[in-house]
Motif scaffolding. Structure first.
Motif, PDB file in Angstrom:
ATOM      1  N   GLY A  15       0.836  -1.191   0.000  1.00 50.47           N
ATOM      2  CA  GLY A  15       0.000   0.000   0.000  1.00 50.47           C
ATOM      3  C   GLY A  15       0.871   1.240   0.000  1.00 50.47           C
ATOM      4  N   THR A  16       0.725   2.088  -1.010  1.00 52.33           N
ATOM      5  CA  THR A  16       1.529   3.308  -1.096  1.00 52.33           C
ATOM      6  C   THR A  16       0.649   4.543  -0.933  1.00 52.33           C
ATOM      7  N   GLY A  17      -0.320   4.434  -0.040  1.00 52.57           N
ATOM      8  CA  GLY A  17      -1.094   5.606   0.339  1.00 52.57           C
ATOM      9  C   GLY A  17      -0.295   6.424   1.333  1.00 52.57           C
ATOM     10  N   GLY A  57       1.523   4.138   4.099  1.00 59.06           N
ATOM     11  CA  GLY A  57       2.486   3.216   3.505  1.00 59.06           C
ATOM     12  C   GLY A  57       3.687   3.911   2.910  1.00 59.06           C
ATOM     13  N   ASP A  59       2.111  -1.813  -4.611  1.00 55.04           N
ATOM     14  CA  ASP A  59       0.758  -1.292  -4.812  1.00 55.04           C
ATOM     15  C   ASP A  59       0.203  -1.913  -6.079  1.00 55.04           C
ATOM     16  N   VAL A  63      -2.854  -0.716   3.773  1.00 56.09           N
ATOM     17  CA  VAL A  63      -3.891  -0.367   2.796  1.00 56.09           C
ATOM     18  C   VAL A  63      -5.019   0.391   3.493  1.00 56.09           C
ATOM     19  N   TYR A 121      -9.821  -4.511   1.544  1.00 55.73           N
ATOM     20  CA  TYR A 121      -8.452  -4.425   1.043  1.00 55.73           C
ATOM     21  C   TYR A 121      -7.492  -5.160   1.979  1.00 55.73           C
ATOM     22  N   SER A 169      -2.389  -0.702   8.959  1.00 54.66           N
ATOM     23  CA  SER A 169      -3.714  -0.141   8.706  1.00 54.66           C
ATOM     24  C   SER A 169      -4.491  -0.086  10.012  1.00 54.66           C
TER      25      SER A 169
END
Length: 486
Positions: free
Chosen positions: A7-9, A12, A30, A84, A98, A121
């Protein structure tokens, strides 16, 4: 140490870049090819001060890599972070689709190597055991595929139930070639750890390297030791970090998950509390800024988060408070204080509209300019921003709404902004406005030439909805000034 971050939000990407800066080998994964291609080229999907430099540094050193291949990330890592999104559902429950999908695929990619799977998360209490179950389900699916594949040879699926019930009745499963001896059988070797983040958007890099505490939830000494080694540069102030050692807090899984929710719920409650006091101050002639200073000196209370204004928004407080309320309901408890916290926050945005109505009477046909759009300064995050509620309310009342934001105006972000004219500079914003509302306390707004702005407006009314400007200076500039709680 070898690390995968899935996850590169916001969480992340910050986690991956900071760990690479500390000297770890990090692979960020991702499933969005466009996002990964952009990151490989140095283009960030979010705005966060200092993050672009860290990503560029990590990429140049080879310590930070980006890929869409989860298998590569898993099989080249000792520690796997699940980072995520868990957005809120209409019920208030977090959407865990997710997390579930990633956990299942992690199970499908596990081999004989021991790994620590880290829940980064924000997930409901009890999710650690649930994630473990999903990972084991994924491993079992891989076993079935091997069984049906002649070239892989026959594989036997082993199952055993935790005799002490510590896994909540979860069935653990392993794989063994049918012709192998009992000594050669193997089971997926991993532990699930909860490691909640406490990052503030706009200062996430600083918060990562200078946390108030690092919380790890696990009952596995092996996993706890690996997490300790991972964070040792921060804990002992290595890699150029200064200051006192950082507290290392070890709990069970459920308590670590609760710490995250409880911390955000408390901070949200503190903001709603001072807004409640502000509304009483307005009616009694008291000044909430002076009240906040006075009570904030009490060490049991503290001054932080006692800033009256439009209330809280963003990606964390709304969904985390809602999730905690729903968790309480799932276990037969009504979280009345938290429900009141949410109600006060929602009403606070409407009170700003009422303040405009009191000053301008009918808003139909009036032009209102908003200084700031993001939910807080130093971010491009518009999720549940108070500005969106204001825009919607003012549009329904027939007002024309304009806005200027240091980041949004030049970014091309327009989601949720159908009913607002986004201006490219403050002077264009002020032109012919009946009122300006300071919505987001960007530093830029502290040094504006308000005398010039007053001359451009149809009427020089400014509502400081964050109580962050110098009232006396504004009045000397020719502005009529209103605030929150005074």
């Amino acid at each position: 140490m070898r690390v995968a971050v899935i996850g590169t939000g916001y969480v992340g990407l910050v986690t991956g870049a900071c760990l690479a800066h500390l000297g770890h080998h990090v692979i960020c994964v991702d499933n969005n090819p466009a996002k990964i291609e952009g990151l490989q080229r140095g283009r960030l999907p979010i705005y966060e001060p200092g993050l672009e430099d860290l990503v560029r540094e990590g990429s140049a050193s080879g310590l930070l890599q980006f890929t869409t291949d989860l298998r590569t990330g898993i099989q080249n890592s000792q520690v796997v972070f699940i980072a995520v999104g868990t957005p809120a559902l209409p019920s208030g429950d977090p959407d865990l689709r997710y997390v579930e999908a990633v956990a299942r695929e992690i199970g499908q990619q596990l081999d004989e190597q021991y790994r620590v799977i880290v829940n980064k998360s924000t997930v409901p209490i009890g999710s650690g055991d649930w994630v473990r179950m999903i990972i084991l389900d994924g491993a079992a699916e891989t076993a079935k595929q091997r069984l049906s594949s002649p070239e892989e040879g026959k594989v036997e699926v082993l199952s055993e139930r935790d005799p002490d019930g510590e896994l909540g009745g979860v069935v653990t499963q392993g794989l063994r070639p049918a012709s192998a001896s009992s000594e050669s059988c193997w089971m997926p070797q991993f532990d699930v750890v909860s490691n909640p983040e406490f990052l503030r958007e706009g200062s996430a890099i600083h918060d990562t390297f200078n946390p108030d505490r690092i919380v790890v939830g696990s009952e596995s000494p092996r996993a706890i030791q690996i997490m300790r080694e991972l964070y040792e540069p921060i804990l002992s102030r290595q890699k150029g970090l200064s200051g006192d050692p950082v507290p290392w807090v070890v709990t069970d899984l459920a308590s670590a998950e609760m710490i995250k929710y409880a911390a955000n719920a408390f901070l949200a409650t503190k903001i709603s509390f001072i807004n409640e006091i502000a509304n009483i101050c307005e009616r009694t002639g008291a000044d909430v800024t002076q009240v906040a200073d006075g009570i904030g000196l009490d060490k049991r209370i503290g001054r932080a988060f006692l800033n009256a204004g439009l209330g809280w928004g963003g990606s964390c407080f709304p969904k985390d408070v809602a999730a905690l309320i729903q968790t309480a309901a799932d276990y037969g408890y009504e979280a009345r204080l938290l429900r009141a916290t949410v109600e006060v926050n929602q009403q606070q945005r409407q009170r700003l509209v009422e303040k405009l109505q009191q000053a301008l009477k009918v808003l139909k046909g009036k032009t209102i300019g908003l200084l700031g759009l993001t939910f807080k300064p130093n971010t491009d995050d518009m999720r549940d921003a108070p500005s969106l509620s204001l825009i919607e309310h003012l549009h329904k009342l027939g007002a024309k709404v304009k806005a200027y934001d240091p980041i949004v105006s030049g970014s091309g972000i327009r989601e949720g902004l159908a009913h607002v004219v986004v201006e490219t500079d403050v002077l264009r914003l002020a032109q012919d406005c009946d009122a300006l509302v300071l919505v987001t306390e960007w530093q830029e707004f502290q040094s504006l030439d308000y005398s010039h702005l007053a001359g451009l407006m149809r009427r020089p009314l400014l509502i400081d909805a964050r109580n962050c400007l110098d009232r006396q200076a504004l009045r000397q500039a020719g502005m009529t000034v209103l605030g929150i709680g005074w």
